[in-house]
Design a protein around this motif. Sequence first.
Motif, PDB file in Angstrom:
ATOM      1  N   PHE A 344      -1.302   6.452   0.731  1.00  0.00           N
ATOM      2  CA  PHE A 344      -1.604   5.293   1.574  1.00  0.00           C
ATOM      3  C   PHE A 344      -2.890   5.541   2.363  1.00  0.00           C
ATOM      4  O   PHE A 344      -3.697   4.625   2.572  1.00  0.00           O
ATOM      5  N   HIS A 345      -3.088   6.758   2.807  1.00  0.00           N
ATOM      6  CA  HIS A 345      -4.327   7.113   3.505  1.00  0.00           C
ATOM      7  C   HIS A 345      -5.531   6.817   2.611  1.00  0.00           C
ATOM      8  O   HIS A 345      -6.527   6.212   3.052  1.00  0.00           O
ATOM      9  N   GLY A 367       4.735  -2.324   1.145  1.00  0.00           N
ATOM     10  CA  GLY A 367       6.161  -2.117   0.944  1.00  0.00           C
ATOM     11  C   GLY A 367       6.542  -0.737   1.455  1.00  0.00           C
ATOM     12  O   GLY A 367       5.678   0.092   1.768  1.00  0.00           O
ATOM     13  N   ASP A 368       7.817  -0.474   1.547  1.00  0.00           N
ATOM     14  CA  ASP A 368       8.287   0.810   2.073  1.00  0.00           C
ATOM     15  C   ASP A 368       7.830   1.993   1.226  1.00  0.00           C
ATOM     16  O   ASP A 368       7.686   1.895   0.001  1.00  0.00           O
ATOM     17  N   MET A 369       7.631   3.118   1.893  1.00  0.00           N
ATOM     18  CA  MET A 369       7.506   4.418   1.232  1.00  0.00           C
ATOM     19  C   MET A 369       8.897   5.042   1.220  1.00  0.00           C
ATOM     20  O   MET A 369       9.548   5.138   2.265  1.00  0.00           O
ATOM     21  N   LEU A 370       9.354   5.451   0.052  1.00  0.00           N
ATOM     22  CA  LEU A 370      10.710   5.973  -0.085  1.00  0.00           C
ATOM     23  C   LEU A 370      10.727   7.504  -0.117  1.00  0.00           C
ATOM     24  O   LEU A 370       9.691   8.151  -0.241  1.00  0.00           O
ATOM     25  N   GLU A 371      11.918   8.067  -0.016  1.00  0.00           N
ATOM     26  CA  GLU A 371      12.162   9.503  -0.152  1.00  0.00           C
ATOM     27  C   GLU A 371      11.434  10.346   0.892  1.00  0.00           C
ATOM     28  O   GLU A 371      10.961  11.439   0.613  1.00  0.00           O
ATOM     29  N   LEU A 372      11.340   9.831   2.121  1.00  0.00           N
ATOM     30  CA  LEU A 372      10.672  10.567   3.195  1.00  0.00           C
ATOM     31  C   LEU A 372      11.650  11.192   4.178  1.00  0.00           C
ATOM     32  O   LEU A 372      11.244  11.771   5.186  1.00  0.00           O
ATOM     33  N   GLY A 373      12.934  11.056   3.906  1.00  0.00           N
ATOM     34  CA  GLY A 373      13.935  11.708   4.737  1.00  0.00           C
ATOM     35  C   GLY A 373      13.905  11.248   6.179  1.00  0.00           C
ATOM     36  O   GLY A 373      13.618  10.090   6.493  1.00  0.00           O
ATOM     37  N   GLY A 374      14.165  12.193   7.086  1.00  0.00           N
ATOM     38  CA  GLY A 374      14.253  11.874   8.503  1.00  0.00           C
ATOM     39  C   GLY A 374      12.927  11.530   9.155  1.00  0.00           C
ATOM     40  O   GLY A 374      12.910  11.071  10.301  1.00  0.00           O
ATOM     41  N   LYS A 375      11.822  11.753   8.455  1.00  0.00           N
ATOM     42  CA  LYS A 375      10.503  11.454   9.008  1.00  0.00           C
ATOM     43  C   LYS A 375       9.967  10.094   8.572  1.00  0.00           C
ATOM     44  O   LYS A 375       8.806   9.760   8.841  1.00  0.00           O
ATOM     45  N   ALA A 376      10.800   9.304   7.910  1.00  0.00           N
ATOM     46  CA  ALA A 376      10.343   8.027   7.358  1.00  0.00           C
ATOM     47  C   ALA A 376       9.783   7.102   8.431  1.00  0.00           C
ATOM     48  O   ALA A 376       8.711   6.505   8.270  1.00  0.00           O
ATOM     49  N   GLU A 377      10.506   6.958   9.534  1.00  0.00           N
ATOM     50  CA  GLU A 377      10.067   6.066  10.613  1.00  0.00           C
ATOM     51  C   GLU A 377       8.690   6.480  11.136  1.00  0.00           C
ATOM     52  O   GLU A 377       7.797   5.651  11.328  1.00  0.00           O
ATOM     53  N   MET A 378       8.506   7.763  11.352  1.00  0.00           N
ATOM     54  CA  MET A 378       7.239   8.274  11.867  1.00  0.00           C
ATOM     55  C   MET A 378       6.086   7.975  10.924  1.00  0.00           C
ATOM     56  O   MET A 378       5.009   7.515  11.335  1.00  0.00           O
ATOM     57  N   PHE A 379       6.307   8.232   9.631  1.00  0.00           N
ATOM     58  CA  PHE A 379       5.238   8.017   8.659  1.00  0.00           C
ATOM     59  C   PHE A 379       4.863   6.536   8.550  1.00  0.00           C
ATOM     60  O   PHE A 379       3.686   6.202   8.401  1.00  0.00           O
ATOM     61  N   ARG A 382       2.835   5.548  11.571  1.00  0.00           N
ATOM     62  CA  ARG A 382       1.493   6.126  11.438  1.00  0.00           C
ATOM     63  C   ARG A 382       0.646   5.301  10.478  1.00  0.00           C
ATOM     64  O   ARG A 382      -0.568   5.147  10.680  1.00  0.00           O
ATOM     65  N   LEU A 383       1.279   4.762   9.438  1.00  0.00           N
ATOM     66  CA  LEU A 383       0.565   3.926   8.458  1.00  0.00           C
ATOM     67  C   LEU A 383      -0.070   2.718   9.154  1.00  0.00           C
ATOM     68  O   LEU A 383      -1.254   2.405   8.953  1.00  0.00           O
ATOM     69  N   GLY A 384       0.723   2.017   9.960  1.00  0.00           N
ATOM     70  CA  GLY A 384       0.205   0.846  10.648  1.00  0.00           C
ATOM     71  C   GLY A 384      -0.940   1.181  11.577  1.00  0.00           C
ATOM     72  O   GLY A 384      -1.965   0.478  11.617  1.00  0.00           O
ATOM     73  N   LYS A 407       4.406  -3.412  14.140  1.00  0.00           N
ATOM     74  CA  LYS A 407       4.293  -3.143  15.581  1.00  0.00           C
ATOM     75  C   LYS A 407       3.177  -2.149  15.858  1.00  0.00           C
ATOM     76  O   LYS A 407       2.396  -2.310  16.820  1.00  0.00           O
ATOM     77  N   SER A 408       3.054  -1.124  15.043  1.00  0.00           N
ATOM     78  CA  SER A 408       2.011  -0.122  15.265  1.00  0.00           C
ATOM     79  C   SER A 408       0.632  -0.644  14.868  1.00  0.00           C
ATOM     80  O   SER A 408      -0.386  -0.152  15.365  1.00  0.00           O
ATOM     81  N   PHE A 409       0.592  -1.646  13.995  1.00  0.00           N
ATOM     82  CA  PHE A 409      -0.686  -2.242  13.588  1.00  0.00           C
ATOM     83  C   PHE A 409      -1.204  -3.192  14.661  1.00  0.00           C
ATOM     84  O   PHE A 409      -2.407  -3.237  14.944  1.00  0.00           O
ATOM     85  N   GLY A 410      -0.319  -3.977  15.236  1.00  0.00           N
ATOM     86  CA  GLY A 410      -0.727  -4.900  16.291  1.00  0.00           C
ATOM     87  C   GLY A 410      -1.141  -6.259  15.763  1.00  0.00           C
ATOM     88  O   GLY A 410      -0.595  -6.754  14.770  1.00  0.00           O
ATOM     89  N   ALA A 411      -2.117  -6.907  16.432  1.00  0.00           N
ATOM     90  CA  ALA A 411      -2.558  -8.262  16.078  1.00  0.00           C
ATOM     91  C   ALA A 411      -2.990  -8.335  14.623  1.00  0.00           C
ATOM     92  O   ALA A 411      -3.734  -7.479  14.137  1.00  0.00           O
ATOM     93  N   GLY A 412      -2.507  -9.375  13.933  1.00  0.00           N
ATOM     94  CA  GLY A 412      -2.805  -9.517  12.511  1.00  0.00           C
ATOM     95  C   GLY A 412      -1.723  -8.955  11.622  1.00  0.00           C
ATOM     96  O   GLY A 412      -1.788  -9.077  10.403  1.00  0.00           O
ATOM     97  N   GLY A 413      -0.708  -8.339  12.226  1.00  0.00           N
ATOM     98  CA  GLY A 413       0.408  -7.807  11.461  1.00  0.00           C
ATOM     99  C   GLY A 413       1.570  -8.782  11.423  1.00  0.00           C
ATOM    100  O   GLY A 413       1.906  -9.391  12.441  1.00  0.00           O
ATOM    101  N   VAL A 414       2.173  -8.954  10.261  1.00  0.00           N
ATOM    102  CA  VAL A 414       3.307  -9.857  10.090  1.00  0.00           C
ATOM    103  C   VAL A 414       4.324  -9.186   9.177  1.00  0.00           C
ATOM    104  O   VAL A 414       3.959  -8.603   8.151  1.00  0.00           O
ATOM    105  N   SER A 415       5.613  -9.258   9.549  1.00  0.00           N
ATOM    106  CA  SER A 415       6.672  -8.740   8.681  1.00  0.00           C
ATOM    107  C   SER A 415       7.399  -9.902   8.023  1.00  0.00           C
ATOM    108  O   SER A 415       7.535 -10.985   8.620  1.00  0.00           O
TER     109      SER A 415
END
Length: 458
Positions: A344-345, A367-379, A382-384, A407-415
Amino acid sequence: MIGSQSLNSLAQNLNPTVKEALIEFSSISTDTRSLKKGDCYIALIGDRFDGNDFLEVAAASGAVAVICSRAVDIKIPSLVVENTQLTLSAIAKENRVRSGATLIALTGSQGKTSVKEMLGLILSRNGKTLTTKANLNNTIGVPLTLIELTGEEKFAVVEMGANAKGEIARSVDVTKPNIALITNANSAHLDGFGSYEGIVQAKGEIIDGLGRDGVAVLNANQKSCDKWVERAGSKTVRLFSYGMRNKSADYQCSLARFNPAGDISFDLFCPQGELSITWPLLGEHNVENALAAAACALESGVSLEHVKEGLMRMRPIPGRLYSNKGINSCTVIDDTYNASPSSFHAAINVLASQGSEETDRTILVVGDMLELGGKAEMFHKRLGAEARSAGITDLWAIGVFADSIVKSFGAGGVSYDQIEDVSAECVKAAQPGVIFLAKGSRGSRMERVVDVLMVTDN
């Protein structure tokens, strides 16, 4: 296959139950739908299938023999073993031993397939070359690739993937490479490896499979490189460094130069000489892939001229930063093959680099990144934030972590809740000067967004 093998020889090595063991075979099949007359059918077992259920179908389709893990009364010779996948590997290992090809095995968190394709183009300029087909890079795909060796090849390139510790070790034991490449180790498939350190250890298993005269080609820019060099011990090690960040590396490359025409130029500095390349592939990471491919090819004995010829023939691979014109003259970058934090970087950097005076919007569809275990939320958070920092104008997300990304991206972000909703919004926004980049793990199926944005032939 090279020559033939017999059920008898397999029986002696594996000590299974065998019926009419003297039968010989020179081709195998693991799928009765594509089985040809004279094949030996191997009944593999997976999570959703059991090849033992198709033994009679194999016999009726012309199989000369079957290798299975469940006794059955059929009219052709059979070999009953405890594990058919290990038997497949034994057949592949024998076929590899019979081959005189210089074999390059490669693994890494990202870049495997691109480097494999580059190597295929380079090495084929110098002799017949076998490369892994599609994504047959697991502990079944690797043996199936090796069985394709005919004895006529001068080179072979075998891609190795893994979802857990020990899988590369099993693959490389069968492969017996002359050269082993690790492109990188990044946070991908954390569920299977437990941690980044687990990934580093697992990727390093490929080094263990090298013989005494083997060569390990390693990425000097990786923080894990010293561990891999130590693991190589007395084996020959060759280092490569994109951006000339490690001055002691054997193979160096300049930073990518982004040209007004949309292509990229870069220079390779190798012990054998220097090369200047201009090509249409997007992203700095692909330039690093080119450096890795060049290092492996030159270590296998090909010329600088063949390296340049091969790299110049390289074209973007669909699903991997593949740029096309979309509906209403928008631009669509398809990077939907898979996703991880590091890939993604790279994708964000590519999208940001496409901005110009003629560009009105850069829209990252996530779309989601899968198989990141307990660090998924953090990653995902960080992407946004990274997309915002890079200057991406819009980020539209779908999936479990969509709200966190936005939320981490801010203005211009839509889910969005549904893929159909974000796809419809993309269609509305498509116009000249708008660049979309769609990306997510395979389970996110982000190619559906690309499909609605592409121009269809009437």
